[in-house]
Design a protein around this motif. Sequence first.
Motif, PDB file in Angstrom:
ATOM      1  N   LEU A  66       0.832  -1.203   0.000  1.00 35.97           N
ATOM      2  CA  LEU A  66       0.000   0.000   0.000  1.00 35.97           C
ATOM      3  C   LEU A  66       0.870   1.258   0.000  1.00 35.97           C
ATOM      4  O   LEU A  66       0.666   2.172  -0.805  1.00 35.97           O
ATOM      5  N   LEU A  67       1.862   1.278   0.883  1.00 40.51           N
ATOM      6  CA  LEU A  67       2.761   2.428   0.922  1.00 40.51           C
ATOM      7  C   LEU A  67       3.472   2.596  -0.412  1.00 40.51           C
ATOM      8  O   LEU A  67       3.605   3.694  -0.945  1.00 40.51           O
ATOM      9  N   ALA A  68       3.927   1.467  -0.940  1.00 41.39           N
ATOM     10  CA  ALA A  68       4.665   1.530  -2.202  1.00 41.39           C
ATOM     11  C   ALA A  68       3.782   2.068  -3.311  1.00 41.39           C
ATOM     12  O   ALA A  68       4.228   2.880  -4.141  1.00 41.39           O
ATOM     13  N   MET A  69       2.529   1.635  -3.333  1.00 39.27           N
ATOM     14  CA  MET A  69       1.657   2.122  -4.398  1.00 39.27           C
ATOM     15  C   MET A  69       1.483   3.630  -4.295  1.00 39.27           C
ATOM     16  O   MET A  69       1.597   4.351  -5.282  1.00 39.27           O
ATOM     17  N   PHE A  70       1.238   4.107  -3.068  1.00 42.68           N
ATOM     18  CA  PHE A  70       1.075   5.546  -2.918  1.00 42.68           C
ATOM     19  C   PHE A  70       2.365   6.284  -3.282  1.00 42.68           C
ATOM     20  O   PHE A  70       2.342   7.330  -3.925  1.00 42.68           O
ATOM     21  N   MET A  71       3.503   5.745  -2.868  1.00 47.43           N
ATOM     22  CA  MET A  71       4.761   6.423  -3.180  1.00 47.43           C
ATOM     23  C   MET A  71       5.041   6.389  -4.678  1.00 47.43           C
ATOM     24  O   MET A  71       5.583   7.326  -5.257  1.00 47.43           O
ATOM     25  N   ARG A  72       4.666   5.283  -5.307  1.00 45.52           N
ATOM     26  CA  ARG A  72       4.842   5.155  -6.748  1.00 45.52           C
ATOM     27  C   ARG A  72       3.982   6.164  -7.498  1.00 45.52           C
ATOM     28  O   ARG A  72       4.441   6.867  -8.391  1.00 45.52           O
ATOM     29  N   VAL A  73       2.707   6.206  -7.114  1.00 45.97           N
ATOM     30  CA  VAL A  73       1.792   7.107  -7.809  1.00 45.97           C
ATOM     31  C   VAL A  73       2.154   8.552  -7.511  1.00 45.97           C
ATOM     32  O   VAL A  73       2.311   9.373  -8.415  1.00 45.97           O
ATOM     33  N   GLY A  74       2.309   8.875  -6.222  1.00 45.60           N
ATOM     34  CA  GLY A  74       2.612  10.246  -5.843  1.00 45.60           C
ATOM     35  C   GLY A  74       3.936  10.697  -6.438  1.00 45.60           C
ATOM     36  O   GLY A  74       4.027  11.754  -7.070  1.00 45.60           O
ATOM     37  N   GLY A  75       4.967   9.876  -6.237  1.00 47.27           N
ATOM     38  CA  GLY A  75       6.276  10.222  -6.788  1.00 47.27           C
ATOM     39  C   GLY A  75       6.233  10.294  -8.306  1.00 47.27           C
ATOM     40  O   GLY A  75       6.855  11.167  -8.923  1.00 47.27           O
ATOM     41  N   GLY A  76       5.487   9.392  -8.907  1.00 43.12           N
ATOM     42  CA  GLY A  76       5.395   9.375 -10.373  1.00 43.12           C
ATOM     43  C   GLY A  76       4.717  10.623 -10.899  1.00 43.12           C
ATOM     44  O   GLY A  76       5.138  11.190 -11.919  1.00 43.12           O
ATOM     45  N   ILE A  77       3.685  11.075 -10.203  1.00 43.08           N
ATOM     46  CA  ILE A  77       3.022  12.303 -10.647  1.00 43.08           C
ATOM     47  C   ILE A  77       3.959  13.487 -10.448  1.00 43.08           C
ATOM     48  O   ILE A  77       4.119  14.322 -11.339  1.00 43.08           O
ATOM     49  N   PHE A  78       4.608  13.533  -9.277  1.00 42.53           N
ATOM     50  CA  PHE A  78       5.545  14.632  -8.996  1.00 42.53           C
ATOM     51  C   PHE A  78       6.603  14.705 -10.094  1.00 42.53           C
ATOM     52  O   PHE A  78       6.794  15.737 -10.745  1.00 42.53           O
ATOM     53  N   THR A  79       7.295  13.599 -10.311  1.00 38.21           N
ATOM     54  CA  THR A  79       8.444  13.654 -11.213  1.00 38.21           C
ATOM     55  C   THR A  79       8.034  14.005 -12.631  1.00 38.21           C
ATOM     56  O   THR A  79       8.704  14.780 -13.307  1.00 38.21           O
ATOM     57  N   LYS A  80       6.904  13.477 -13.100  1.00 40.67           N
ATOM     58  CA  LYS A  80       6.560  13.750 -14.492  1.00 40.67           C
ATOM     59  C   LYS A  80       5.866  15.078 -14.683  1.00 40.67           C
ATOM     60  O   LYS A  80       5.980  15.686 -15.741  1.00 40.67           O
ATOM     61  N   ALA A  81       5.152  15.549 -13.632  1.00 41.04           N
ATOM     62  CA  ALA A  81       4.584  16.889 -13.724  1.00 41.04           C
ATOM     63  C   ALA A  81       5.714  17.895 -13.888  1.00 41.04           C
ATOM     64  O   ALA A  81       5.666  18.794 -14.739  1.00 41.04           O
ATOM     65  N   ALA A  82       6.765  17.730 -13.064  1.00 41.00           N
ATOM     66  CA  ALA A  82       7.899  18.647 -13.139  1.00 41.00           C
ATOM     67  C   ALA A  82       8.623  18.497 -14.471  1.00 41.00           C
ATOM     68  O   ALA A  82       8.954  19.489 -15.142  1.00 41.00           O
ATOM     69  N   ASP A  83       8.838  17.256 -14.886  1.00 44.23           N
ATOM     70  CA  ASP A  83       9.603  16.996 -16.104  1.00 44.23           C
ATOM     71  C   ASP A  83       8.856  17.506 -17.332  1.00 44.23           C
ATOM     72  O   ASP A  83       9.389  18.267 -18.149  1.00 44.23           O
ATOM     73  N   VAL A  84       7.590  17.096 -17.469  1.00 39.34           N
ATOM     74  CA  VAL A  84       6.796  17.513 -18.626  1.00 39.34           C
ATOM     75  C   VAL A  84       6.612  19.027 -18.613  1.00 39.34           C
ATOM     76  O   VAL A  84       6.771  19.699 -19.640  1.00 39.34           O
TER      77      VAL A  84
END
Lengths: 755, 755
Positions: free
Chosen positions: B182-200
């Motif tokens: 559960l933690l990993a999923m949230f970290m994956r989704v949250g981190g994934g949104i963070f990193t790609k929002a910034a990158d894109v």
Amino acid sequence: MPDSSLSGGDSVLVWIVLVISLAALAFAYYLVRAVLAADQGTVKMREIAQAVQEGAAAYLRRQFRTLGVFAVIVFVLLLVLPVADGGWETRVGRAIFFLIGALFSASVGFIGMTLATRGNVRVAAAANAGGYQPSFRIAYRTGGVVGMITIGLGLSGAALALLLFDETAPIVLEGFGFGGALLAMFMRVGGGIFTKAADVGADLVGKVEAGIPEDDPRNAATIADNVGDNVGDCAGMAADLFESYAVTLVAALILGQVFFGPVGMVFPLLVAAIGIIASVVGVLATRPGKTDSSGMAPINRGFFTSAAVSLVLVAAASFTYLPSISDGADLAVSPQVLGFVSVFIGVVLAATIQQLTGYFTETSRKPVKDIGRSSLTGPATVILSGISLGLESAVYAALLIGGAVYGAFLVGGGAALYAVALAGCGLLTTAGVIVAMDTFGPVSDNAQGIAEMSGDIDEEGARVLTDLDAVGNTTKAITKGIAIATAVLAATALFGSYNAQIGVALDEAGDTLGDAFSLVNPNNVVGAVLGAAVVFFFSGLAISAVSRAAGRVVFEVREQFRTKPGIMNYTERPDYSAVVDICTKDSLRELATPGLLAVLAPVAVGFGLGFGPLAAYLVGAIAAGTLMAVFLSNSGGAWDNAKKMVEDGAYGGKGSEAHAATVIGDTVGDPFKDTAGPAINPLIKVMNLVALIIAPAVVGLSVGEDANTTLRVLIALGAVLVIVISVVVSKRRSVVVGGAPTATADGSTLTATAP
Amino acid sequence: MPDSSLSGGDSVLVWIVLVISLAALAFAYYLVRAVLAADQGTVKMREIAQAVQEGAAAYLRRQFRTLGVFAVIVFVLLLVLPVADGGWETRVGRAIFFLIGALFSASVGFIGMTLATRGNVRVAAAANAGGYQPSFRIAYRTGGVVGMITIGLGLSGAALALLLFDETAPIVLEGFGFGGALLAMFMRVGGGIFTKAADVGADLVGKVEAGIPEDDPRNAATIADNVGDNVGDCAGMAADLFESYAVTLVAALILGQVFFGPVGMVFPLLVAAIGIIASVVGVLATRPGKTDSSGMAPINRGFFTSAAVSLVLVAAASFTYLPSISDGADLAVSPQVLGFVSVFIGVVLAATIQQLTGYFTETSRKPVKDIGRSSLTGPATVILSGISLGLESAVYAALLIGGAVYGAFLVGGGAALYAVALAGCGLLTTAGVIVAMDTFGPVSDNAQGIAEMSGDIDEEGARVLTDLDAVGNTTKAITKGIAIATAVLAATALFGSYNAQIGVALDEAGDTLGDAFSLVNPNNVVGAVLGAAVVFFFSGLAISAVSRAAGRVVFEVREQFRTKPGIMNYTERPDYSAVVDICTKDSLRELATPGLLAVLAPVAVGFGLGFGPLAAYLVGAIAAGTLMAVFLSNSGGAWDNAKKMVEDGAYGGKGSEAHAATVIGDTVGDPFKDTAGPAINPLIKVMNLVALIIAPAVVGLSVGEDANTTLRVLIALGAVLVIVISVVVSKRRSVVVGGAPTATADGSTLTATAP
């Protein structure tokens, strides 16, 4: 199983159904006469229409020649393969009805296309001479003919089989459905590759490189583009809806016999006959009125009239024909209620899918507007927003379809699968109207193309044709949604027949099912993953086939601009037929791999892993296929309309950066919505029918005294080998084609350096 | 079930396993010391690294605060939910181990990221001072630390649970796995949104609008982009691999107990302990040599050394520890052979997936070259070829994974599911090395960013860092492939545990399974469709979340260019923290909907439709999820490298139209490969674990004397309601954000007109 021979009264009813189905064909003839009587427009229009007609007819002839060979091979295989129940007459009957199904499917496609290529020019002419109402009427009636032929042939085949074969009719009809589905799949894939190779190729060179508008006569790919509309959207879609209709009927008959005996077989035919009456009323009711807000208004009126007529008559049929108490299956409600409510669920599903698809693809609604707005930040955000829209919209469609299956499941009780099949029949009571509105799309699209190319159109006429084209885009998206819904219902029902077949075959071999069908068997999980994989693979293959073929079109058009410099100032005529020829050859070549995959993958799984994993494979394919099909269709439709929205002036209008971004979205969406997406519908059914047909052989080689593991593994390996060879060969082609522009595109702005 | 208490000898073995897992943590400490001892580079580098460290730490702190609340709610629910077998101590133990799992998952992410943000600047400094070898070593050892902590914590948790709870350890470990996933999923989704929002966002404004290069200090989004690499690729991936490791072990322990009693539980722990030894050897063996052709050579050497060590030791363990004859399950081979061959299958699967992913995403291979070539005909063909490549490559990966499951199925015989779980353990014996090579990616990426922004780098140093970054791209793609393979194996195995739970619960309620798990139940087909639907929905939500957040970043950066005109000529400093803040807030807000969907959708299906459809739902999710995850990851990876290929000079190089086309492809691929795709891995496992945990409650409310349809339906409706509200709220947000640029982007070239 209840007593399984038709009673005298039932026979009379089936004869009446047969007469009604022939009446549909007569009504089609009446409509044809009306359409052909209309004016054919100016000489230039006729010339162009002639070229489109010839290109389209040439393509279909060649396609039928290729497919004829394939059909004969399958025919022979069907003669060899065992049937679970019934003797050699059943086996021969099934093989012959396979040919009839294939022939009908091909005929629907051929007639539909032939008529569409004659209707289009008349629509263009009417737009000039008479304005909106007459051109709308001609376009819609052209569609009406195709609709009537679709349901007339579908129902007459089913009725004929029942009259001739009585209790073995369901097995014979497997052949009918399989023939229809197989031909439809090939026509869908081939036509889809043709139309989008021409369209994408024309756009890439025309709009992007040469800077000339769509449908400009200087573009050598324009005739091919118009031919493509007919062989893909028209012939392909008509054949596809024919097979949806036929396969759904077949599934209902098979399951009707299992649960209710002859009554269960006759009732779906009655529903279909009612559908014919409702469709005639619907087609006649579809006429644009003075107060209509848009072109969708009369079309919706026709659809809902037809649905209402269906429901009233089906209610009457259910409560007079069906028994009030079941003597066989353990039901939650009376057979009367079961019959009516199931059909009702199907009708409601058709209506809600229509609304949902409209919401996601119409220019005036939020989703398309959001994509349009994302064009401000460039093509990447257009693509991303279209993909996320498509993924999400697929889920809503899946919820609706899943809800309908679950609803039928609850109503059906012990006969749940029959209820699902009846819901499929309900979905298709309006089939005549649905096909009509679908064919409306390519006819209007072509009319606009012909008018544009001929130059013989006034401003008012051009406006009329643009309006009709926009309506056509929406109707095309809607029918795709309904087609995939029929696929799920039919496949779920067929899946029940598969189960029944396996049961019978195991019984004969003196074995039982055990936990072979249990979800928790790891090899069934593998089967499900493989089923989903085939959907992904098929989609990928179809999309890459379009890319490859479009690459060749680009190369040819560039080459013509280079070698015929007079084209740009209208002093030289481009060689349209060269592009038609490329599209014809390429699409026929490219359809082999996805086609073989669809037929052979279930063979490999069934013989290789067993009948349990094959069942799981079908479930995986249904689940992934439903979502993938809607995703691809809706993303594509939404991009198309986002482009139209910008072209209508939003965010800078034509020529702006936002427009360029939406054109890229539209081009990506082309093979999504017109090649891969809609072909998943027949794919699912072909795979289900292959599974159904090989089921007795798989069981025979797996258990009992004829078990033969070596032979089983050999068949599976053979199937895998053919798929692998076919894939490798098609990949080889990509080397040649991908390389071509690099070597010879010296005239263009894009010169390549090898990496 | 065989006798289920640990023997004295087994207890000693588990203690030894615990000691080895603590030794892994000690080795991690040794590596940390070595990394931190390296030079930290110039003042400017330190400043930038400091900013990245602070941004990353601030993000994680806020994320943990949010997730802490959620974890407490789940903790309470776990105390309330019944367990199939065992008393209140088991229930409390499961809840506490849920917290431990969550804490460990968070720690792995936090420690990994903290170290990565310290390693990156040292890699940059070493590239300047010492060249290739030392900077490679620092980057890889930073990864090694994360790898050691991942497997050390994962194994110590499992060993501890077994020592404390003995025969009820499997149920307690459900909590451990669930917390981690559960933690990993949230970290994956949250981190994934963070990193790609910034990158894109950074790319859209920087590269596309302002025409400044990547990582240019004038772009206000650059620090956020670097922070994103750490919270997404590093913290997210580390947590994800931790949960893969933990969940796979948990599945193996549960099934080991079912089939072989205590021996079946101890053996997976031995395999994991061997994995630790193998990983230490692998990490130490990974050092670049003078004769290496590329940076991948030492990494592959480390991986294959580790795999070889594992196999030898696992063979020894199998043939000494496992019995030669089974006294429980009906096996096809001896338990010794079963143990060794299953683990062997997993090790081979890891190696083949590595090769396959490399083939589809490396710059030097045909697929990426084909995409590169398609850039000659513009962005549309780049997108199409990337999508068809992704779809097709997913199928090959699915065939490999399916083949591994089927192989384990054949070897396993009556204990097939246990064999599948052991194959998962085999896949993860090299986990330490896999995490190390994965973390290598963001560390090198960041090192390049820091060097670029500081300007304090010589030409040779820059070349070194570019090389490392390219290697990092490939290793990241490979670990994604392996992560999804572990997901399928773990999920298939967990699925078996689900079955067992249902069986026990039905038994207690005095009922039997019947055909509830049969594939041919129409409601199970509905379940499968829903499972596939959730995968599509989740992917769509993740992608659109990135689009929305990126839109806000674009708006902020544009606004800064407008209000601080000095930025472009370096006289003003952009406000980096404002963008970090936007990304932090948005990603935390956006992760709610996909997160709730993952947790609540199985609840809705299970309580609403029943435990049969829930099983089908899991199968549908596994099938569609496998393909979707690989499709998204490989399309994205291939686009990224196609862009690099053009940037290296192919087809006109940087600034050409071909380059612009590949940049669009890369931008589309960003949320594919770094947000949606990798998050499907924990998604599948969270859903499986939720199903496992609610199974007894679902059965209890469905059958027997506690059956309560009203309560069941209410729970399902509640779950659906929360999902719907969450979706509606997140859609509302899109209106505000999508509208923002239109209203205020007057300084930019893209001015909007409302449609």
